[in-house]
Design a protein around this motif. Structure first.
Motif, PDB file in Angstrom:
ATOM      1  N   MET A 194    -130.666 -47.598 -64.936  1.00  0.00           N
ATOM      2  CA  MET A 194    -129.489 -47.752 -65.789  1.00  0.00           C
ATOM      3  C   MET A 194    -129.457 -46.615 -66.803  1.00  0.00           C
ATOM      4  SD  MET A 194    -126.884 -49.796 -66.470  1.00  0.00           S
ATOM      5  CE  MET A 194    -125.667 -49.925 -67.756  1.00  0.00           C
ATOM      6  N   LEU A 195    -128.314 -45.979 -66.933  1.00  0.00           N
ATOM      7  CA  LEU A 195    -128.155 -44.881 -67.875  1.00  0.00           C
ATOM      8  C   LEU A 195    -127.167 -45.303 -68.957  1.00  0.00           C
ATOM      9  CD1 LEU A 195    -127.675 -41.128 -67.003  1.00  0.00           C
ATOM     10  CD2 LEU A 195    -126.303 -42.214 -68.785  1.00  0.00           C
ATOM     11  N   ILE A 196    -127.605 -45.191 -70.209  1.00  0.00           N
ATOM     12  CA  ILE A 196    -126.737 -45.463 -71.358  1.00  0.00           C
ATOM     13  C   ILE A 196    -126.893 -44.307 -72.327  1.00  0.00           C
ATOM     14  CG2 ILE A 196    -126.185 -47.014 -73.267  1.00  0.00           C
ATOM     15  CD1 ILE A 196    -127.595 -49.245 -71.690  1.00  0.00           C
ATOM     16  N   ASP A 197    -125.780 -43.701 -72.701  1.00  0.00           N
ATOM     17  CA  ASP A 197    -125.812 -42.652 -73.710  1.00  0.00           C
ATOM     18  C   ASP A 197    -124.734 -42.951 -74.741  1.00  0.00           C
ATOM     19  OD1 ASP A 197    -126.518 -40.327 -75.072  1.00  0.00           O
ATOM     20  OD2 ASP A 197    -126.677 -39.141 -73.225  1.00  0.00           O
ATOM     21  N   ARG A 198    -124.835 -42.315 -75.891  1.00  0.00           N
ATOM     22  CA  ARG A 198    -123.949 -42.636 -77.011  1.00  0.00           C
ATOM     23  C   ARG A 198    -123.533 -41.357 -77.724  1.00  0.00           C
ATOM     24  NH1 ARG A 198    -124.572 -43.653 -82.688  1.00  0.00           N
ATOM     25  NH2 ARG A 198    -126.697 -42.840 -82.487  1.00  0.00           N
ATOM     26  N   VAL A 199    -122.264 -41.297 -78.099  1.00  0.00           N
ATOM     27  CA  VAL A 199    -121.742 -40.224 -78.947  1.00  0.00           C
ATOM     28  C   VAL A 199    -121.150 -40.886 -80.185  1.00  0.00           C
ATOM     29  CG1 VAL A 199    -120.090 -38.346 -79.148  1.00  0.00           C
ATOM     30  CG2 VAL A 199    -121.217 -38.772 -76.952  1.00  0.00           C
ATOM     31  N   GLU A 200    -121.581 -40.459 -81.360  1.00  0.00           N
ATOM     32  CA  GLU A 200    -121.058 -41.030 -82.602  1.00  0.00           C
ATOM     33  C   GLU A 200    -119.879 -40.217 -83.089  1.00  0.00           C
ATOM     34  OE1 GLU A 200    -122.438 -41.890 -87.201  1.00  0.00           O
ATOM     35  OE2 GLU A 200    -123.951 -41.966 -85.602  1.00  0.00           O
ATOM     36  N   ALA A 201    -118.779 -40.894 -83.376  1.00  0.00           N
ATOM     37  CA  ALA A 201    -117.561 -40.222 -83.818  1.00  0.00           C
ATOM     38  C   ALA A 201    -117.761 -39.568 -85.177  1.00  0.00           C
ATOM     39  CB  ALA A 201    -116.401 -41.210 -83.881  1.00  0.00           C
ATOM     40  N   SER A 202    -116.957 -38.543 -85.441  1.00  0.00           N
ATOM     41  CA  SER A 202    -117.094 -37.779 -86.676  1.00  0.00           C
ATOM     42  C   SER A 202    -116.510 -38.498 -87.889  1.00  0.00           C
ATOM     43  CB  SER A 202    -116.412 -36.415 -86.519  1.00  0.00           C
ATOM     44  OG  SER A 202    -115.036 -36.569 -86.214  1.00  0.00           O
ATOM     45  N   VAL A 203    -115.704 -39.519 -87.674  1.00  0.00           N
ATOM     46  CA  VAL A 203    -115.140 -40.320 -88.761  1.00  0.00           C
ATOM     47  C   VAL A 203    -115.405 -41.786 -88.466  1.00  0.00           C
ATOM     48  CG1 VAL A 203    -113.053 -40.920 -90.053  1.00  0.00           C
ATOM     49  CG2 VAL A 203    -113.329 -38.612 -89.166  1.00  0.00           C
ATOM     50  N   PHE A 204    -115.808 -42.537 -89.477  1.00  0.00           N
ATOM     51  CA  PHE A 204    -116.056 -43.981 -89.391  1.00  0.00           C
ATOM     52  C   PHE A 204    -117.320 -44.326 -88.590  1.00  0.00           C
ATOM     53  CE2 PHE A 204    -111.252 -43.740 -89.373  1.00  0.00           C
ATOM     54  CZ  PHE A 204    -111.116 -43.940 -90.740  1.00  0.00           C
ATOM     55  N   GLY A 205    -118.025 -43.352 -88.038  1.00  0.00           N
ATOM     56  CA  GLY A 205    -119.276 -43.633 -87.341  1.00  0.00           C
ATOM     57  C   GLY A 205    -119.141 -44.519 -86.122  1.00  0.00           C
ATOM     58  N   THR A 206    -118.015 -44.454 -85.456  1.00  0.00           N
ATOM     59  CA  THR A 206    -117.790 -45.290 -84.275  1.00  0.00           C
ATOM     60  C   THR A 206    -118.677 -44.832 -83.119  1.00  0.00           C
ATOM     61  OG1 THR A 206    -115.492 -45.491 -84.968  1.00  0.00           O
ATOM     62  CG2 THR A 206    -116.027 -46.228 -82.738  1.00  0.00           C
ATOM     63  N   ASN A 207    -119.278 -45.787 -82.422  1.00  0.00           N
ATOM     64  CA  ASN A 207    -120.097 -45.486 -81.251  1.00  0.00           C
ATOM     65  C   ASN A 207    -119.242 -45.431 -79.994  1.00  0.00           C
ATOM     66  OD1 ASN A 207    -122.595 -45.496 -82.653  1.00  0.00           O
ATOM     67  ND2 ASN A 207    -122.691 -47.725 -82.534  1.00  0.00           N
ATOM     68  N   CYS A 208    -119.310 -44.307 -79.299  1.00  0.00           N
ATOM     69  CA  CYS A 208    -118.712 -44.169 -77.972  1.00  0.00           C
ATOM     70  C   CYS A 208    -119.854 -44.198 -76.964  1.00  0.00           C
ATOM     71  CB  CYS A 208    -117.932 -42.857 -77.861  1.00  0.00           C
ATOM     72  SG  CYS A 208    -117.326 -42.486 -76.201  1.00  0.00           S
ATOM     73  N   TYR A 209    -119.790 -45.112 -76.011  1.00  0.00           N
ATOM     74  CA  TYR A 209    -120.870 -45.282 -75.039  1.00  0.00           C
ATOM     75  C   TYR A 209    -120.456 -44.783 -73.664  1.00  0.00           C
ATOM     76  CZ  TYR A 209    -122.931 -48.436 -78.503  1.00  0.00           C
ATOM     77  OH  TYR A 209    -123.452 -48.977 -79.652  1.00  0.00           O
ATOM     78  N   VAL A 210    -121.459 -44.317 -72.932  1.00  0.00           N
ATOM     79  CA  VAL A 210    -121.321 -43.970 -71.516  1.00  0.00           C
ATOM     80  C   VAL A 210    -122.327 -44.819 -70.754  1.00  0.00           C
ATOM     81  CG1 VAL A 210    -121.527 -42.160 -69.787  1.00  0.00           C
ATOM     82  CG2 VAL A 210    -120.619 -41.622 -72.051  1.00  0.00           C
ATOM     83  N   LEU A 211    -121.857 -45.553 -69.745  1.00  0.00           N
ATOM     84  CA  LEU A 211    -122.719 -46.401 -68.941  1.00  0.00           C
ATOM     85  C   LEU A 211    -122.577 -46.036 -67.476  1.00  0.00           C
ATOM     86  CD1 LEU A 211    -121.883 -48.214 -71.545  1.00  0.00           C
ATOM     87  CD2 LEU A 211    -122.778 -50.101 -70.196  1.00  0.00           C
ATOM     88  N   ALA A 212    -123.717 -45.929 -66.798  1.00  0.00           N
ATOM     89  CA  ALA A 212    -123.729 -45.613 -65.372  1.00  0.00           C
ATOM     90  C   ALA A 212    -124.972 -46.214 -64.745  1.00  0.00           C
ATOM     91  CB  ALA A 212    -123.720 -44.104 -65.155  1.00  0.00           C
ATOM     92  N   PRO A 213    -124.942 -46.481 -63.448  1.00  0.00           N
ATOM     93  CA  PRO A 213    -126.145 -46.998 -62.792  1.00  0.00           C
ATOM     94  C   PRO A 213    -127.302 -46.010 -62.855  1.00  0.00           C
ATOM     95  CG  PRO A 213    -124.209 -47.288 -61.396  1.00  0.00           C
ATOM     96  CD  PRO A 213    -123.802 -46.397 -62.523  1.00  0.00           C
ATOM     97  N   GLN A 214    -126.974 -44.713 -62.869  1.00  0.00           N
ATOM     98  CA  GLN A 214    -127.994 -43.667 -62.863  1.00  0.00           C
ATOM     99  C   GLN A 214    -127.312 -42.322 -63.085  1.00  0.00           C
ATOM    100  OE1 GLN A 214    -129.321 -44.483 -58.920  1.00  0.00           O
ATOM    101  NE2 GLN A 214    -127.863 -43.079 -57.970  1.00  0.00           N
ATOM    102  N   ALA A 215    -128.093 -41.288 -63.286  1.00  0.00           N
ATOM    103  CA  ALA A 215    -127.538 -39.943 -63.388  1.00  0.00           C
ATOM    104  C   ALA A 215    -126.925 -39.540 -62.054  1.00  0.00           C
ATOM    105  CB  ALA A 215    -128.629 -38.948 -63.783  1.00  0.00           C
ATOM    106  N   GLY A 216    -125.917 -38.659 -62.121  1.00  0.00           N
ATOM    107  CA  GLY A 216    -125.267 -38.181 -60.915  1.00  0.00           C
ATOM    108  C   GLY A 216    -124.372 -39.197 -60.247  1.00  0.00           C
ATOM    109  N   ALA A 217    -123.881 -40.176 -61.028  1.00  0.00           N
ATOM    110  CA  ALA A 217    -123.082 -41.266 -60.465  1.00  0.00           C
ATOM    111  C   ALA A 217    -121.752 -41.381 -61.202  1.00  0.00           C
ATOM    112  CB  ALA A 217    -123.853 -42.584 -60.565  1.00  0.00           C
TER     113      ALA A 217
END
Length: 227
Positions: free
Chosen positions: A1-24
């Motif tokens: 399971m792959l989970i990554d996160r990007v934090e927004a530049s305003v309000f600190g909102t979490n943007c998530y990316v979910l995938a079964p694995q890399a390359g998917a």
């Protein structure tokens, strides 16, 4: 399971990316303010292909980049039907202090709707990118706030349930109910009927702040006491 996160530049909102694995294939959740370029780098690094953008609710700090992200990858924005109207004018009712904070960083906001919007309802199952997500309607922060849950899967190395909680539940706190669409009584019902019944081991990926677990919040979150 792959989970990554990007934090927004305003309000600190979490943007998530979910995938079964890399390359998917993957799903993107809540692309907030100015995340598009950093999100693209995450996708390149993991060799991921977005198939959908999921929105936990329609406030602009969670939807600011939805149109450029959906447009870049040719995918739809998915949102509960009670919050779909917010994608037509996410700044409506934002209030002057929040609008000023946003425009101080981004300049004047010129909004364009996503080309394709998919609406979902309570208990709906979404089979996306090899992930089986369940939608749970949890109003209170907005009328159409939802939780996205993902059951464990040995096949993708996920041994505990996951919950994308948006602005319903945070580590040590909960979402505000004084913003457009907020309702304190609805929030209490959502916490009592949608959050508290979940297993303690459930990992919570909130819309703001660090990850937590249901067990930790059940024991220490003051907003869950007495529900």
């Amino acid at each position: 399971m792959l989970i990554d996160r990007v934090e927004a530049s305003v309000f600190g909102t979490n943007c998530y990316v979910l995938a079964p694995q890399a390359g998917a294939e993957c799903v993107v959740v809540d692309p907030g303010v100015d995340v598009a370029d950093r999100l693209a780098e995450v996708l390149r690094r993991h060799r991921l292909k977005p198939v959908a953008v999921l929105l936990t609710h329609g406030h602009v700090d969670h939807t600011y980049s939805v149109t450029p992200v959906c447009g870049a990858y040719g995918v739809a924005a998915t949102i509960h039907h009670d919050d779909a109207h917010r994608l037509r004018d996410p700044l409506a009712g934002l209030g002057e202090p929040l609008r000023a904070a946003l425009e101080a960083t981004t300049g004047t906001v010129r909004w364009k709707d996503p080309e394709e919007v998919v609406t979902v309802g309570d208990a709906q199952r979404l089979a996306l990118a090899g992930l089986d997500l369940t939608v749970s309607h949890a109003p209170g922060h907005t009328e159409g706030s939802v939780l996205f849950s993902l059951e464990p899967s040995a096949a993708r190395g996920q041994d505990v349930p996951l919950l994308l909680s948006g602005d319903v539940l945070f580590a040590g706190s909960i979402g505000r109910t004084d913003l457009p669409g907020g309702d304190p009584l609805a929030m209490r019902r959502s916490l009592a009927t949608r959050v508290l019944p979940l297993a303690d081991a459930t990992v919570v990926l909130p819309g703001h702040g660090p990850a937590t677990t249901i067990g930790r919040e059940r024991a220490a979150n003051p907003h869950l006491r007495g529900l």
